[in-house]
Design a protein around this motif. Structure first.
Motif, PDB file in Angstrom:
ATOM      1  N   TYR A  33       0.817  -1.203   0.000  1.00 42.37           N
ATOM      2  CA  TYR A  33       0.000   0.000   0.000  1.00 42.37           C
ATOM      3  C   TYR A  33       0.859   1.264   0.000  1.00 42.37           C
ATOM      4  O   TYR A  33       0.522   2.248  -0.671  1.00 42.37           O
ATOM      5  CB  TYR A  33      -0.967   0.011   1.195  1.00 42.37           C
ATOM      6  CG  TYR A  33      -2.220  -0.779   0.927  1.00 42.37           C
ATOM      7  CD1 TYR A  33      -3.049  -0.483  -0.155  1.00 42.37           C
ATOM      8  CD2 TYR A  33      -2.590  -1.819   1.762  1.00 42.37           C
ATOM      9  CE1 TYR A  33      -4.197  -1.207  -0.407  1.00 42.37           C
ATOM     10  CE2 TYR A  33      -3.745  -2.550   1.523  1.00 42.37           C
ATOM     11  CZ  TYR A  33      -4.546  -2.232   0.439  1.00 42.37           C
ATOM     12  OH  TYR A  33      -5.690  -2.949   0.204  1.00 42.37           O
ATOM     13  N   CYS A  34       1.953   1.256   0.721  1.00 46.75           N
ATOM     14  CA  CYS A  34       2.854   2.420   0.711  1.00 46.75           C
ATOM     15  C   CYS A  34       3.445   2.644  -0.674  1.00 46.75           C
ATOM     16  O   CYS A  34       3.549   3.789  -1.130  1.00 46.75           O
ATOM     17  CB  CYS A  34       3.969   2.241   1.742  1.00 46.75           C
ATOM     18  SG  CYS A  34       3.413   2.439   3.439  1.00 46.75           S
ATOM     19  N   PHE A  45      -4.406  16.315   5.829  1.00 48.06           N
ATOM     20  CA  PHE A  45      -4.403  14.860   5.886  1.00 48.06           C
ATOM     21  C   PHE A  45      -3.149  14.355   6.594  1.00 48.06           C
ATOM     22  O   PHE A  45      -3.214  13.455   7.438  1.00 48.06           O
ATOM     23  CB  PHE A  45      -4.486  14.249   4.478  1.00 48.06           C
ATOM     24  CG  PHE A  45      -4.238  12.771   4.469  1.00 48.06           C
ATOM     25  CD1 PHE A  45      -5.217  11.891   4.899  1.00 48.06           C
ATOM     26  CD2 PHE A  45      -3.011  12.257   4.066  1.00 48.06           C
ATOM     27  CE1 PHE A  45      -4.980  10.514   4.923  1.00 48.06           C
ATOM     28  CE2 PHE A  45      -2.774  10.890   4.082  1.00 48.06           C
ATOM     29  CZ  PHE A  45      -3.762  10.019   4.514  1.00 48.06           C
ATOM     30  N   ASP A  46      -2.013  14.946   6.272  1.00 47.48           N
ATOM     31  CA  ASP A  46      -0.747  14.549   6.878  1.00 47.48           C
ATOM     32  C   ASP A  46      -0.783  14.711   8.394  1.00 47.48           C
ATOM     33  O   ASP A  46      -0.352  13.828   9.134  1.00 47.48           O
ATOM     34  CB  ASP A  46       0.398  15.368   6.276  1.00 47.48           C
ATOM     35  CG  ASP A  46       1.760  14.914   6.759  1.00 47.48           C
ATOM     36  OD1 ASP A  46       2.073  13.717   6.640  1.00 47.48           O
ATOM     37  OD2 ASP A  46       2.510  15.768   7.271  1.00 47.48           O
ATOM     38  N   ALA A  47      -1.326  15.821   8.862  1.00 44.70           N
ATOM     39  CA  ALA A  47      -1.437  16.042  10.306  1.00 44.70           C
ATOM     40  C   ALA A  47      -2.360  15.006  10.940  1.00 44.70           C
ATOM     41  O   ALA A  47      -2.057  14.460  12.010  1.00 44.70           O
ATOM     42  CB  ALA A  47      -1.937  17.456  10.585  1.00 44.70           C
ATOM     43  N   SER A  48      -3.458  14.718  10.276  1.00 47.51           N
ATOM     44  CA  SER A  48      -4.395  13.710  10.766  1.00 47.51           C
ATOM     45  C   SER A  48      -3.740  12.329  10.798  1.00 47.51           C
ATOM     46  O   SER A  48      -3.887  11.566  11.765  1.00 47.51           O
ATOM     47  CB  SER A  48      -5.636  13.686   9.868  1.00 47.51           C
ATOM     48  OG  SER A  48      -6.472  12.614  10.175  1.00 47.51           O
ATOM     49  N   PHE A  49      -2.990  12.027   9.754  1.00 45.13           N
ATOM     50  CA  PHE A  49      -2.310  10.731   9.669  1.00 45.13           C
ATOM     51  C   PHE A  49      -1.281  10.580  10.794  1.00 45.13           C
ATOM     52  O   PHE A  49      -1.187   9.521  11.420  1.00 45.13           O
ATOM     53  CB  PHE A  49      -1.645  10.583   8.293  1.00 45.13           C
ATOM     54  CG  PHE A  49      -1.149   9.201   8.009  1.00 45.13           C
ATOM     55  CD1 PHE A  49      -2.026   8.206   7.617  1.00 45.13           C
ATOM     56  CD2 PHE A  49       0.203   8.892   8.119  1.00 45.13           C
ATOM     57  CE1 PHE A  49      -1.566   6.918   7.350  1.00 45.13           C
ATOM     58  CE2 PHE A  49       0.662   7.624   7.860  1.00 45.13           C
ATOM     59  CZ  PHE A  49      -0.233   6.630   7.472  1.00 45.13           C
ATOM     60  N   ALA A  68     -11.523   9.338   8.805  1.00 46.51           N
ATOM     61  CA  ALA A  68     -10.571   9.956   7.872  1.00 46.51           C
ATOM     62  C   ALA A  68     -10.844   9.500   6.433  1.00 46.51           C
ATOM     63  O   ALA A  68     -10.733  10.298   5.496  1.00 46.51           O
ATOM     64  CB  ALA A  68      -9.134   9.623   8.275  1.00 46.51           C
ATOM     65  N   MET A  69     -11.217   8.248   6.262  1.00 43.07           N
ATOM     66  CA  MET A  69     -11.534   7.741   4.923  1.00 43.07           C
ATOM     67  C   MET A  69     -12.783   8.441   4.387  1.00 43.07           C
ATOM     68  O   MET A  69     -12.813   8.887   3.234  1.00 43.07           O
ATOM     69  CB  MET A  69     -11.733   6.226   4.950  1.00 43.07           C
ATOM     70  CG  MET A  69     -11.967   5.609   3.598  1.00 43.07           C
ATOM     71  SD  MET A  69     -10.518   5.594   2.525  1.00 43.07           S
ATOM     72  CE  MET A  69      -9.647   4.172   3.158  1.00 43.07           C
ATOM     73  N   LYS A  70     -13.783   8.561   5.234  1.00 43.92           N
ATOM     74  CA  LYS A  70     -15.014   9.246   4.822  1.00 43.92           C
ATOM     75  C   LYS A  70     -14.711  10.688   4.434  1.00 43.92           C
ATOM     76  O   LYS A  70     -15.191  11.184   3.413  1.00 43.92           O
ATOM     77  CB  LYS A  70     -16.041   9.201   5.957  1.00 43.92           C
ATOM     78  CG  LYS A  70     -17.346   9.860   5.623  1.00 43.92           C
ATOM     79  CD  LYS A  70     -18.325   9.784   6.774  1.00 43.92           C
ATOM     80  CE  LYS A  70     -19.608  10.511   6.415  1.00 43.92           C
ATOM     81  NZ  LYS A  70     -20.516  10.670   7.511  1.00 43.92           N
ATOM     82  N   GLU A  71     -13.902  11.354   5.236  1.00 44.97           N
ATOM     83  CA  GLU A  71     -13.535  12.741   4.952  1.00 44.97           C
ATOM     84  C   GLU A  71     -12.768  12.847   3.636  1.00 44.97           C
ATOM     85  O   GLU A  71     -12.977  13.779   2.857  1.00 44.97           O
ATOM     86  CB  GLU A  71     -12.706  13.320   6.087  1.00 44.97           C
ATOM     87  CG  GLU A  71     -12.362  14.780   5.877  1.00 44.97           C
ATOM     88  CD  GLU A  71     -11.591  15.378   7.042  1.00 44.97           C
ATOM     89  OE1 GLU A  71     -10.778  16.284   6.779  1.00 44.97           O
ATOM     90  OE2 GLU A  71     -11.787  14.951   8.186  1.00 44.97           O
ATOM     91  N   LYS A 127      -6.031   6.782   0.548  1.00 43.17           N
ATOM     92  CA  LYS A 127      -6.625   5.471   0.845  1.00 43.17           C
ATOM     93  C   LYS A 127      -5.545   4.439   1.093  1.00 43.17           C
ATOM     94  O   LYS A 127      -5.623   3.652   2.040  1.00 43.17           O
ATOM     95  CB  LYS A 127      -7.523   5.023  -0.322  1.00 43.17           C
ATOM     96  CG  LYS A 127      -8.808   5.779  -0.437  1.00 43.17           C
ATOM     97  CD  LYS A 127      -9.622   5.511  -1.691  1.00 43.17           C
ATOM     98  CE  LYS A 127      -9.437   4.235  -2.410  1.00 43.17           C
ATOM     99  NZ  LYS A 127     -10.287   4.086  -3.602  1.00 43.17           N
ATOM    100  N   SER A 128      -4.526   4.448   0.260  1.00 41.66           N
ATOM    101  CA  SER A 128      -3.448   3.467   0.403  1.00 41.66           C
ATOM    102  C   SER A 128      -2.702   3.644   1.716  1.00 41.66           C
ATOM    103  O   SER A 128      -2.387   2.660   2.396  1.00 41.66           O
ATOM    104  CB  SER A 128      -2.473   3.572  -0.770  1.00 41.66           C
ATOM    105  OG  SER A 128      -3.104   3.166  -1.958  1.00 41.66           O
ATOM    106  N   LEU A 129      -2.413   4.882   2.073  1.00 40.63           N
ATOM    107  CA  LEU A 129      -1.699   5.117   3.339  1.00 40.63           C
ATOM    108  C   LEU A 129      -2.542   4.695   4.539  1.00 40.63           C
ATOM    109  O   LEU A 129      -2.021   4.095   5.486  1.00 40.63           O
ATOM    110  CB  LEU A 129      -1.293   6.586   3.447  1.00 40.63           C
ATOM    111  CG  LEU A 129      -0.162   7.011   2.521  1.00 40.63           C
ATOM    112  CD1 LEU A 129       0.022   8.524   2.549  1.00 40.63           C
ATOM    113  CD2 LEU A 129       1.139   6.292   2.881  1.00 40.63           C
ATOM    114  N   MET A 130      -3.830   4.992   4.491  1.00 38.69           N
ATOM    115  CA  MET A 130      -4.686   4.590   5.612  1.00 38.69           C
ATOM    116  C   MET A 130      -4.826   3.073   5.684  1.00 38.69           C
ATOM    117  O   MET A 130      -4.821   2.491   6.770  1.00 38.69           O
ATOM    118  CB  MET A 130      -6.048   5.266   5.504  1.00 38.69           C
ATOM    119  CG  MET A 130      -5.992   6.739   5.850  1.00 38.69           C
ATOM    120  SD  MET A 130      -7.605   7.535   5.905  1.00 38.69           S
ATOM    121  CE  MET A 130      -7.923   7.834   4.179  1.00 38.69           C
TER     122      MET A 130
END
Length: 154
Positions: free
Chosen positions: A22-23, A62-66, A85-88, A129-132
């Motif tokens: 995924y990464c 997104f990066d901060a959330s991740f 996070a996916m929904k967002e 999506k892939s990172l999550m």
């Protein structure tokens, strides 16, 4: 390995391999649009440059959330946060698509610019999506990771 892996070791290695895949997919998605992002950043069209600024701002959020999700140790909480996070991520992409189509209708973007922008946003969503999903395979149980993997796309 000199000896065979037991079931738990085999499962753990498979989770790591999936996370790495995924990464790699996320990196490839971003690499595929690198030239588009550069063109948007350097564009003389203020609206296209604003799109670039918006993409950059969205990615930073997104990066901060991740990064916050990386620090979560409670698997149930992480599953919930990943789901939100996916929904967002889907909602953000849909909002961008609506605004891009509106700009096309208003003749602010050409069809090619519209297509490029929609592709850029699709690839950014794919990377997110892939990172999550990678994070889910690294930090959740196998069952939770599988459940997250097959969440319906909003």
């Amino acid at each position: 390995q000199p000896e065979d892996l037991d079931r738990d070791q085999h499962s753990t290695i498979n989770q790591y391999i999936t996370a790495v895949r995924y990464c790699i997919h996320a990196a490839k998605s971003m690499k595929d649009i690198q030239h588009n992002l550069k063109d948007l950043n350097n564009s003389g069209n203020d609206l296209l440059h604003e799109e670039y600024v918006g993409i950059q701002k969205d990615w930073n959020e997104f990066d901060a959330s991740f990064k916050r999700m990386l620090a979560i140790t409670d698997t149930n909480l992480l599953f919930e946060e990943l789901t939100l996070a996916m929904k967002e991520a889907f909602e953000v992409q849909q909002q961008h698509n609506v605004s891009i189509i509106d700009a096309l209708k208003g003749k602010h973007f050409t069809e090619i610019e519209t297509s490029t922008l929609m592709n850029v946003h699709r690839e950014v969503l794919s990377a997110k999506k892939s990172l999550m999903r990678s994070l889910s395979h690294l930090k959740l149980t196998s069952a939770h990771a599988d459940a997250f993997e097959f969440l319906p796309e909003v």
